[in-house]
Design an enzyme around this catalytic site. Structure first.
Site, mmCIF file in Angstrom:
data_model
loop_
_atom_site.group_PDB
_atom_site.id
_atom_site.type_symbol
_atom_site.label_atom_id
_atom_site.label_comp_id
_atom_site.label_asym_id
_atom_site.label_seq_id
_atom_site.Cartn_x
_atom_site.Cartn_y
_atom_site.Cartn_z
ATOM 1 N N LYS A 67 0.847 -0.999 -0.088
ATOM 2 C CA LYS A 67 -0.078 0.013 -0.150
ATOM 3 C C LYS A 67 0.899 1.171 0.076
ATOM 4 O O LYS A 67 1.853 1.284 0.571
ATOM 5 C CB LYS A 67 -1.070 -0.032 1.000
ATOM 6 C CG LYS A 67 -1.870 1.120 1.462
ATOM 7 C CD LYS A 67 -2.957 0.983 2.437
ATOM 8 C CE LYS A 67 -3.807 2.065 2.388
ATOM 9 N NZ LYS A 67 -4.993 2.032 3.541
ATOM 10 N N SER A 142 -9.882 2.273 2.270
ATOM 11 C CA SER A 142 -9.016 3.153 1.480
ATOM 12 C C SER A 142 -7.900 2.203 0.901
ATOM 13 O O SER A 142 -7.153 2.498 -0.176
ATOM 14 C CB SER A 142 -8.253 3.884 2.405
ATOM 15 O OG SER A 142 -7.516 3.349 3.476
ATOM 16 N N SER A 166 -10.374 -0.038 6.538
ATOM 17 C CA SER A 166 -9.739 0.163 5.509
ATOM 18 C C SER A 166 -9.098 -0.923 4.712
ATOM 19 O O SER A 166 -8.499 -1.034 3.713
ATOM 20 C CB SER A 166 -8.766 1.445 5.338
ATOM 21 O OG SER A 166 -9.391 2.720 5.371
#
Lengths: 477, 98
Positions: A67, A142, A166
C-alpha cells in the site's frame, strides 16, 4: 503460499507477477508505481542465494504489493496525495523490513484514498481503482489497490492499513481475506499516520494460512514504535475448544443493512449451527453511536497528524507564493484532496474552544461505552460474526460527492478500531450479479490467531459440506 | 449542540486553523458538507454519558521509559535535507517571514 526454491525460481514468480500487474493496470488502475527494476534485481539475488544453499527466509521470492502509505526507498511514497508528490523516503517501514528480511519482494505500490481517507479509493489524486468483479464499481477503501491486486491473483499478499475498516471493507468487496490486527500488534514505524489511536497495519491474502504466516513474520514489539504491544502472536498457549460460542449483534439486523448481506449472515449462522457451534444473540446499543464517535475522534487526530505537511521539508511545494504564510496555505490547499480538507476542518472544529466538550470529549466517553459493550459481549461469547459493511461494492461516483453517505459505509467496521480489537474479513460468497460478499470475525484483544484458526475451520467445514453434496449428487463411486 | 449552524464565518475560521487558502467555490461547498457531517455527529447527544470516563487511547500501557541516548538513525542530515525543495548552507530555504 508458494516460495522460491530449487524447483521454482524467484525470477519466474516475480516476472509472472509483474506481467500480470502490467496487464491489469490500464483497466483496474491498481498501482501508483511498479517496481520492475528493483524487483527483478532482488529476485536474481534470491535465486543466487538458493543456488549457494543459503537460508533465504520464509517468504523467499514471494512477490507482494505494498500500500502506497508505507515508507521505503523503492519508488515515491505518495499516500495517493498530491502533497507528497516527489517524496522518496530515506527510511524503511519496520513491517516492510520484516517482510523483506524473509525474502519477500515488493513489485508495486498500490493505490489508496489519499492519506487513507475514504471507503472507495475514489479520493486518490491518481484516480480510482476498479473493483475486481465489476469495472463499474468501487474497489472499496482505503486499501483498494491492495485488495484488487490479491483478488486478481497478481500477488499472493498485499499490505494494508485499517483505521476504520480500510482493510476489511475492500477485502470483502473483492472476495479475499483481510486482517486488522489487535491495536499495537504490528509496528507502524514508517507508515504515513492517519489517526494514531486507531491506525493498524495488516494484510490481504487468499487464505487464512498465509495470513498466519505473515503475522508470524511481522507481529511484535519495535523500539521505533512505542505503541507496539509486547510480543504475543503465536506465543500464548490457549485451550482451543473446537466448539465456539459465536455472538451475533442484533442491533445490525435492520433495514440499514442490505438484504443480501443479511441473508449471507443468516446462511453462515445456519452452517455454524450445523457444525455444532452455539449462537449467542447480543444487544449492543452503544454501537449505533460508534460511527459518530469515530468521525469526531479520527478527524481530530487527522488534523493533528496532517499539520506536518507544509511544503517546507519534503513533498510538493506550491509555486505560486510570495510569503511564508502563502507557502503554507497554498501548498496545503493545492496539495490536499477535498476529503482530506473536510476531515482536517472537522477535526479542527471538534477540537476548537467552545466545541471540545460537546464533541471530542463526548466522543471519548462514547468510546468507553463501546469498549465496555464489547467486554461484556466477550463474557457471553468467544467471538462475534458480523457484516463488514452494510452493502456490497457500490457504483463508482455513487457516493463520492456525499460525505455522510460514504461514511455510513463504515458503520459496522469502525467500532473495532475504537476498541482496539482484531477483525478478520472472510469471503463468504457472491450476490446474484457476481459481487463479492464478506463477513468479519471479531474477537477480544490478542485473539488474532484464534480468529485465523477459526476462519480455517469455517472454510474446512464448508468444503466438507460441499464434498458431501457432491457425493450425494454423484452416487457411490 | 444539535442546533450548531456552520456558516461562512465558521468556514473562514476553520480554514485559518487548518492553513488552507480556500477558493470561494470551495468555501461554499465545504459549508454544506461540514453542516451535513456536524448534523450527523451531533446524534451523540442522544447517548447518556453521565459519569463515564473518556478513553483517548487503547494502548494498555502507562508509560515507557528509555535511556536518553542517541541511537544510530537510518536517515542522516544530508538525506533529510535532500528532500526539501530549496537548501542553502545546510538550511531549508523559505520565502521571507517578515
Amino acid at each position: 503460499m508458494k516460495t522460491a526454491s530449487k524447483d521454482i525460481s524467484a525470477m519466474t514468480m516475480v516476472k509472472e507477477a509483474l506481467t500480470k500487474a502490467h496487464q491489469y493496470q490500464e483497466q483496474y488502475h491498481i498501482f501508483n508505481y511498479l517496481n520492475d527494476t528493483e524487483a527483478i534485481r532482488k529476485a536474481a539475488e534470491i535465486d543466487e542465494r538458493i543456488k549457494r544453499g543459503e537460508n533465504v527466509g520464509r517468504l523467499a521470492g514471494v512477490p507482494y504489493a505494498l500500500k502506497d502509505n508505507f515508507l521505503s526507498p523503492e519508488g515515491e511514497t505518495t499516500a495517493s496525495a498530491h502533497i507528497l508528490e516527489g517524496f522518496t523516503s530515506p527510511v524503511t517501514a519496520t513491517a516492510v523490513k520484516r517482510l523483506e528480511d524473509e525474502g519477500a519482494i515488493m513489485i508495486g505500490r498500490t493505490n489508496l484514498d489519499a492519506f487513507a481517507h475514504g471507503s472507495s479509493t475514489e479520493n486518490s489524486y491518481y484516480g480510482p481503482t476498479k473493483n475486481s468483479k465489476d469495472l463499474e464499481r468501487v474497489a472499496g477503501g482505503s486499501s483498494g489497490g491492495s485488495a484488487v491486486a490479491v483478488a486478481l491473483g497478481i500477488v499472493p499478499f498485499a499490505t494494508g492499513t485499517d483505521t476504520g475498516g480500510s482493510i476489511r471493507q475492500p477485502a470483502s468487496f473483492n472476495g479475499v481475506y483481510g486482517l486488522k490486527p489487535t491495536y499495537g500488534t504490528i509496528s507502524r514505524y514508517g507508515v504515513v499516520a492517519m489517526a494514531s489511536s486507531t491506525d493498524c497495519v495488516g494484510f490481504f491474502t487468499e487464505n487464512p494460512e498465509d495470513m498466519d504466516l505473515l503475522m508470524k513474520v511481522t507481529a511484535g514489539q519495535d523500539p521505533n514504535d512505542m505503541t507496539t504491544l509486547p510480543d504475543f502472536y503465536d506465543r500464548e498457549e490457549k485451550f482451543d475448544d473446537p466448539i465456539k460460542k459465536i455472538g451475533v449483534i442484533k442491533d445490525f439486523d435492520n433495514e440499514a443493512v442490505s438484504p443480501e448481506i443479511r441473508a449471507c449472515l443468516s446462511s453462515e449462522i445456519e452452517k455454524l449451527k450445523a457444525a455444532g457451534h452455539e449462537i449467542v444473540e447480543l444487544n449492543m446499543p452503544a454501537l449505533k453511536y460508534a460511527l459518530a464517535a469515530y468521525y469526531i475522534i479520527t478527524p481530530a487526530e487527522v488534523a493533528s497528524n496532517l499539520s506536518r505537511h507544509d511544503g517546507v521539508r519534503y513533498g510538493f511545494r506550491s509555486e505560486n507564493v510570495q510569503t511564508l504564510d502563502e507557502l503554507y496555505n497554498n501548498t496545503r490547499n493545492e496539495g490536499f484532496m477535498p476529503e482530506n480538507k473536510r476531515r482536517i476542518m472537522i477535526g479542527n472544529f471538534v477540537l476548537s474552544s467552545g466545541f471540545y466538550d460537546a464533541y471530542y470529549l463526548k466522543a471519548a466517553k462514547a468510546r468507553t461505552l463501546i469498549i465496555q459493550e464489547y467486554e461484556q459481549a466477550f463474557e457471553k461469547c468467544d467471538l462475534i460474526l458480523t457484516p463488514v459493511s452494510p452493502n456490497p461494492a457500490f457504483k463508482l461516483g455513487e457516493k463520492v460527492d456525499n460525505p455522510v453517505a460514504m461514511y455510513l459505509e463504515d458503520m459496522m467496521s469502525v467500532s473495532l478500531n475504537l476498541a482496539g480489537l482484531p477483525g478478520l474479513a472472510i469471503p463468504v460468497g457472491e450476490t446474484t450479479n457476481g459481487l463479492s460478499l464478506g463477513l468479519q470475525l471479531v474477537g477480544p484483544r490478542r485473539s488474532d490467531q484464534e480468529l485465523i484458526n477459526f476462519a480455517k475451520r469455517m472454510r474446512g467445514d464448508h468444503e466438507s459440506a460441499e464434498d458431501e453434496h457432491v457425493d450425494l449428487m454423484g452416487g457411490n463411486d | 449542540m444539535g442546533n450548531m449552524e456552520v456558516n461562512q464565518d465558521t468556514i473562514a475560521h476553520l480554514a485559518k486553523l487548518s492553513d488552507f487558502a480556500l477558493t470561494e467555490d470551495e468555501s461554499v461547498r465545504l459549508e454544506a458538507d461540514i453542516n451535513g457531517i456536524v448534523n450527523y455527529i451531533s446524534q451523540l447527544d442522544e447517548l447518556d454519558t453521565t459519569g463515564v470516563e473518556p478513553t483517548y487511547q487503547v494502548f494498555e500501557m502507562e508509560n515507557i521509559w528509555r535511556e536518553d541516548e542517541i541511537l544510530p538513525q537510518e536517515a542522516d542530515r544530508e538525506a533529510l535535507l535532500g528532500l526539501a525543495k530549496e537548501v542553502k548552507d545546510n538550511q531549508i530555504k523559505v520565502p521571507k517571514v517578515l
